[in-house]
Each structure stands twice: as structure tokens, then as C-alpha cells.
Design an enzyme around this catalytic site. Structure first.
Site, PDB file in Angstrom:
ATOM      1  N   GLY A  12       0.778  -1.243   0.000  1.00  0.00           N
ATOM      2  CA  GLY A  12       0.000   0.000   0.000  1.00  0.00           C
ATOM      3  C   GLY A  12       0.803   1.283   0.000  1.00  0.00           C
ATOM      4  O   GLY A  12       0.336   2.302   0.506  1.00  0.00           O
ATOM      5  N   THR A  13       2.007   1.266  -0.617  1.00  0.00           N
ATOM      6  CA  THR A  13       2.761   2.531  -0.654  1.00  0.00           C
ATOM      7  C   THR A  13       2.072   3.551  -1.579  1.00  0.00           C
ATOM      8  O   THR A  13       2.140   4.758  -1.328  1.00  0.00           O
ATOM      9  CB  THR A  13       4.222   2.337  -1.096  1.00  0.00           C
ATOM     10  OG1 THR A  13       4.258   1.842  -2.430  1.00  0.00           O
ATOM     11  CG2 THR A  13       4.969   1.388  -0.177  1.00  0.00           C
ATOM     12  N   ASN A  14       1.414   3.076  -2.607  1.00  0.00           N
ATOM     13  CA  ASN A  14       0.669   4.013  -3.469  1.00  0.00           C
ATOM     14  C   ASN A  14      -0.552   4.559  -2.739  1.00  0.00           C
ATOM     15  O   ASN A  14      -0.902   5.731  -2.908  1.00  0.00           O
ATOM     16  CB  ASN A  14       0.264   3.341  -4.783  1.00  0.00           C
ATOM     17  CG  ASN A  14       1.411   3.337  -5.773  1.00  0.00           C
ATOM     18  OD1 ASN A  14       1.749   4.368  -6.343  1.00  0.00           O
ATOM     19  ND2 ASN A  14       2.037   2.179  -5.950  1.00  0.00           N
ATOM     20  N   MET A  91      -4.205  -6.757  -7.289  1.00  0.00           N
ATOM     21  CA  MET A  91      -3.652  -7.835  -8.099  1.00  0.00           C
ATOM     22  C   MET A  91      -4.700  -8.809  -8.648  1.00  0.00           C
ATOM     23  O   MET A  91      -4.346  -9.874  -9.132  1.00  0.00           O
ATOM     24  CB  MET A  91      -2.587  -8.594  -7.297  1.00  0.00           C
ATOM     25  CG  MET A  91      -1.406  -7.715  -6.919  1.00  0.00           C
ATOM     26  SD  MET A  91      -0.618  -6.930  -8.348  1.00  0.00           S
ATOM     27  CE  MET A  91       0.688  -5.986  -7.572  1.00  0.00           C
ATOM     28  N   ILE A  93      -7.690  -9.328 -11.489  1.00  0.00           N
ATOM     29  CA  ILE A  93      -8.214  -8.728 -12.731  1.00  0.00           C
ATOM     30  C   ILE A  93      -9.688  -8.350 -12.517  1.00  0.00           C
ATOM     31  O   ILE A  93     -10.433  -9.090 -11.877  1.00  0.00           O
ATOM     32  CB  ILE A  93      -8.099  -9.765 -13.891  1.00  0.00           C
ATOM     33  CG1 ILE A  93      -6.629 -10.093 -14.145  1.00  0.00           C
ATOM     34  CG2 ILE A  93      -8.833  -9.317 -15.142  1.00  0.00           C
ATOM     35  CD1 ILE A  93      -5.943  -9.328 -15.240  1.00  0.00           C
ATOM     36  N   LEU A  94     -10.079  -7.200 -13.054  1.00  0.00           N
ATOM     37  CA  LEU A  94     -11.479  -6.780 -12.927  1.00  0.00           C
ATOM     38  C   LEU A  94     -12.316  -7.399 -14.043  1.00  0.00           C
ATOM     39  O   LEU A  94     -11.840  -7.584 -15.162  1.00  0.00           O
ATOM     40  CB  LEU A  94     -11.602  -5.260 -13.008  1.00  0.00           C
ATOM     41  CG  LEU A  94     -10.943  -4.439 -11.918  1.00  0.00           C
ATOM     42  CD1 LEU A  94     -11.328  -2.968 -12.074  1.00  0.00           C
ATOM     43  CD2 LEU A  94     -11.328  -4.917 -10.527  1.00  0.00           C
ATOM     44  N   ASN A 108      -5.804   3.044 -12.815  1.00  0.00           N
ATOM     45  CA  ASN A 108      -4.804   2.054 -12.397  1.00  0.00           C
ATOM     46  C   ASN A 108      -3.411   2.671 -12.485  1.00  0.00           C
ATOM     47  O   ASN A 108      -3.150   3.502 -13.355  1.00  0.00           O
ATOM     48  CB  ASN A 108      -4.881   0.837 -13.328  1.00  0.00           C
ATOM     49  CG  ASN A 108      -3.871  -0.249 -12.948  1.00  0.00           C
ATOM     50  OD1 ASN A 108      -3.716  -0.591 -11.775  1.00  0.00           O
ATOM     51  ND2 ASN A 108      -3.176  -0.791 -13.941  1.00  0.00           N
ATOM     52  N   HIS A 110       0.369   1.494 -13.256  1.00  0.00           N
ATOM     53  CA  HIS A 110       1.145   0.365 -13.770  1.00  0.00           C
ATOM     54  C   HIS A 110       2.635   0.737 -13.739  1.00  0.00           C
ATOM     55  O   HIS A 110       3.010   1.822 -14.190  1.00  0.00           O
ATOM     56  CB  HIS A 110       0.715   0.025 -15.205  1.00  0.00           C
ATOM     57  CG  HIS A 110       1.432  -1.176 -15.726  1.00  0.00           C
ATOM     58  ND1 HIS A 110       1.110  -2.455 -15.320  1.00  0.00           N
ATOM     59  CD2 HIS A 110       2.494  -1.287 -16.561  1.00  0.00           C
ATOM     60  CE1 HIS A 110       1.939  -3.303 -15.893  1.00  0.00           C
ATOM     61  NE2 HIS A 110       2.788  -2.623 -16.654  1.00  0.00           N
TER      62      HIS A 110
HETATM   63  C1  GAR Z   1       3.178  -1.019  -7.491  1.00  0.00           C
HETATM   64  O1  GAR Z   1       4.462  -0.990  -8.048  1.00  0.00           O
HETATM   65  C2  GAR Z   1       2.127  -0.985  -8.584  1.00  0.00           C
HETATM   66  O2  GAR Z   1       2.488  -0.181  -9.668  1.00  0.00           O
HETATM   67  C3  GAR Z   1       2.080  -2.440  -8.990  1.00  0.00           C
HETATM   68  O3  GAR Z   1       2.191  -3.139  -7.762  1.00  0.00           O
HETATM   69  C4  GAR Z   1       2.909  -2.359  -6.818  1.00  0.00           C
HETATM   70  C5  GAR Z   1       2.079  -2.231  -5.556  1.00  0.00           C
HETATM   71  O4  GAR Z   1       2.778  -1.593  -4.525  1.00  0.00           O
HETATM   72  N1  GAR Z   1       0.877  -2.743  -9.709  1.00  0.00           N
HETATM   73  C6  GAR Z   1       0.822  -3.606 -10.709  1.00  0.00           C
HETATM   74  O5  GAR Z   1       1.756  -4.265 -11.091  1.00  0.00           O
HETATM   75  C7  GAR Z   1      -0.554  -3.733 -11.367  1.00  0.00           C
HETATM   76  N2  GAR Z   1      -0.441  -4.379 -12.634  1.00  0.00           N
HETATM   77  P1  GAR Z   1       2.045  -0.893  -3.304  1.00  0.00           P
HETATM   78  O6  GAR Z   1       1.080  -1.907  -2.694  1.00  0.00           O
HETATM   79  O7  GAR Z   1       3.158  -0.564  -2.349  1.00  0.00           O
HETATM   80  O8  GAR Z   1       1.336   0.351  -3.796  1.00  0.00           O
END
Ligand code: GAR
Length: 207
Positions: A12-14, A91, A93-94, A108, A110
Site C-alpha cells: 500500500g505505498t501508493n 492484483m 483482474i477486474l 490504475n 502500472h
Molecule cells: C506497485 O508498483 C504498482 O504499480 C504495482 O504493484 C505495486 C504495488 O505496490 N501494480 C501492478 O503491477 C498492477 N499491474 P504498493 O502496494 O506498495 O502500492
């Protein structure tokens, strides 16, 4: 004020970048009202709780048919009055139902410059492994709307990041997050909440 629902699966850093952007006023016209995880043990849920954000969990495995899962997720999002859904490391797919119910209202993030290193099987660390295997000198991140083509929806913002000698997938992942993802995801959400994104012919126009 738009209701933002964030879908997560992991660290969940994003999500944290979005919470911080809301606090610092980068996101003015939206507030994160709920965080939904596909994984009950995701640290992202702790981040939500620490910030008094409502949480919920929905697991694909709890539904025998994909259609049932798709319907349940759609109903859950409607019950939360979501104006915008953000996939922040989600993670699963919708399905078609949720994508149609929230057309051009799902963003999203990516971890590559679409259309490179994207589509089915390209998620998380794997994306960076493939980028390093190919030997690209630039990679980056893309914030885009979700449509029925995996990683194929209208692109909102992209940011390039340098690949350096000696990078491991983990080092590259961290640099892409710090230099690109944590910046462009809040920016894209802010643009959406300010009604500044138009979609024309599967492309965005930012006003
Ligand atoms: C992030 O790097 C995001 O871009 C990627 O997973 C990571 C989640 O990190 N998403 C994908 O690959 C989707 N196809 P987070 O949980 O720390 O935000």
C-alpha cells in the site's frame, strides 16, 4: 467532493501517497472514503485504519464463478457510493460488469511505460524483471483508465525513470515508485477530481 475508493492487495505505498496527497492538499476535490483489499493481511489495510479510513475485504477465492465475484465487487463499490476507483497495487483482474459500471472512473497505476511490459502476467516485481532482462535504459510508470483490455485503457500520465548499472528488480521497483508512481498517481487522481480529464477516442485530453 468526490468519493474515492482505493483497491489494494499488498503493502500500500501508493495508497500512502494518496493519503499524503489528500492531507497536503494536492488532492482537493476528493477524499478517500474506503479501502478495499483482496487480501485480508495486506499492510495497506493498516495504513487505512491508521488514517481512520473505512476498510473492507473481498476475496476472489470466496466465489466459485468469476461472474459472481464480478457482480459482488460491483455491488460493493456501488454501496460505497464510489465516484472514482483507484487500483493501487490491486492484483485481481477486474470483470466486465465492474468495468462497464464505472467506465472511465477506474484509474490504475502500472509500473512501466505502457505499451511496454504490460498486459496479462505483468504485475509487481515481474514487470521490473522483464525490463531488466530486455535491457531497456528507460522505464517508468503509467496512470491510466481501466477498460476491458488489460492495461489498454486511456493513458492519463506517464513518467520515465532511468535504469542504472547494477539494478536488481527490487532496486528498480523502488526507484520507479519513488520517482514516478507516488507522484503521477496522486496527480491523476487530482486531475480527475477537478474534472480536468476528457476521454475522446480512447485517449485522454487534459484541460
Ligand atoms: C506497485 O508498483 C504498482 O504499480 C504495482 O504493484 C505495486 C504495488 O505496490 N501494480 C501492478 O503491477 C498492477 N499491474 P504498493 O502496494 O506498495 O502500492
Amino acid at each position: 467532493m468526490k468519493n474515492i475508493v482505493v483497491l489494494v492487495s499488498g503493502g500500500g505505498t501508493n495508497l500512502q501517497a494518496l493519503i499524503d496527497a489528500q492531507k497536503s492538499g494536492i488532492i482537493k476535490n476528493g477524499r478517500i472514503t474506503c479501502v478495499i483489499s483482496s487480501n485480508p493481511n495486506a499492510y495497506a489495510l493498516e495504513r487505512a485504519k491508521n488514517n481512520n479510513i473505512d476498510t473492507d475485504v473481498i476475496k476472489r477465492k470466496d466465489y466459485s464463478e468469476f461472474n459472481e465475484y464480478d457482480k459482488a465487487l460491483t455491488e460493493l463499490l456501488k454501496s460505497k457510493n464510489a465516484d472514482l476507483i483507484v487500483l493501487a497495487g490491486f492484483m485481481t483482474i477486474l470483470g466486465k460488469e465492474v468495468i462497464r459500471a464505472f467506465e472511465n472512473r477506474i484509474i490504475n497505476i502500472h509500473p512501466a511505460l505502457i505499451p511496454s511490459f504490460c498486459g496479462e502476467g505483468y504485475y509487481g516485481l515481474r514487470v521490473h524483471e522483464k525490463a531488466l532482462k530486455k535491457g531497456v535504459k528507460l522505464t517508468g510508470a503509467t496512470a491510466h483508465f481501466v477498460n476491458e483490455v488489460c492495461d489498454g485503457g486511456p493513458i492519463i500520465i506517464q513518467k520515465a525513470v532511468e535504469v542504472k548499472n547494477g539494478d536488481t528488480p527490487e532496486i528498480l521497483q523502488r526507484r520507479v515508485m519513488e520517482e514516478a508512481e507516488w507522484k503521477i498517481l496522486p496527480e491523476a487522481v487530482s486531475l480527475f477530481c477537478d474534472d480536468k480529464i476528457k476521454v475522446v477516442n480512447n485517449k485522454t485530453i487534459i484541460e
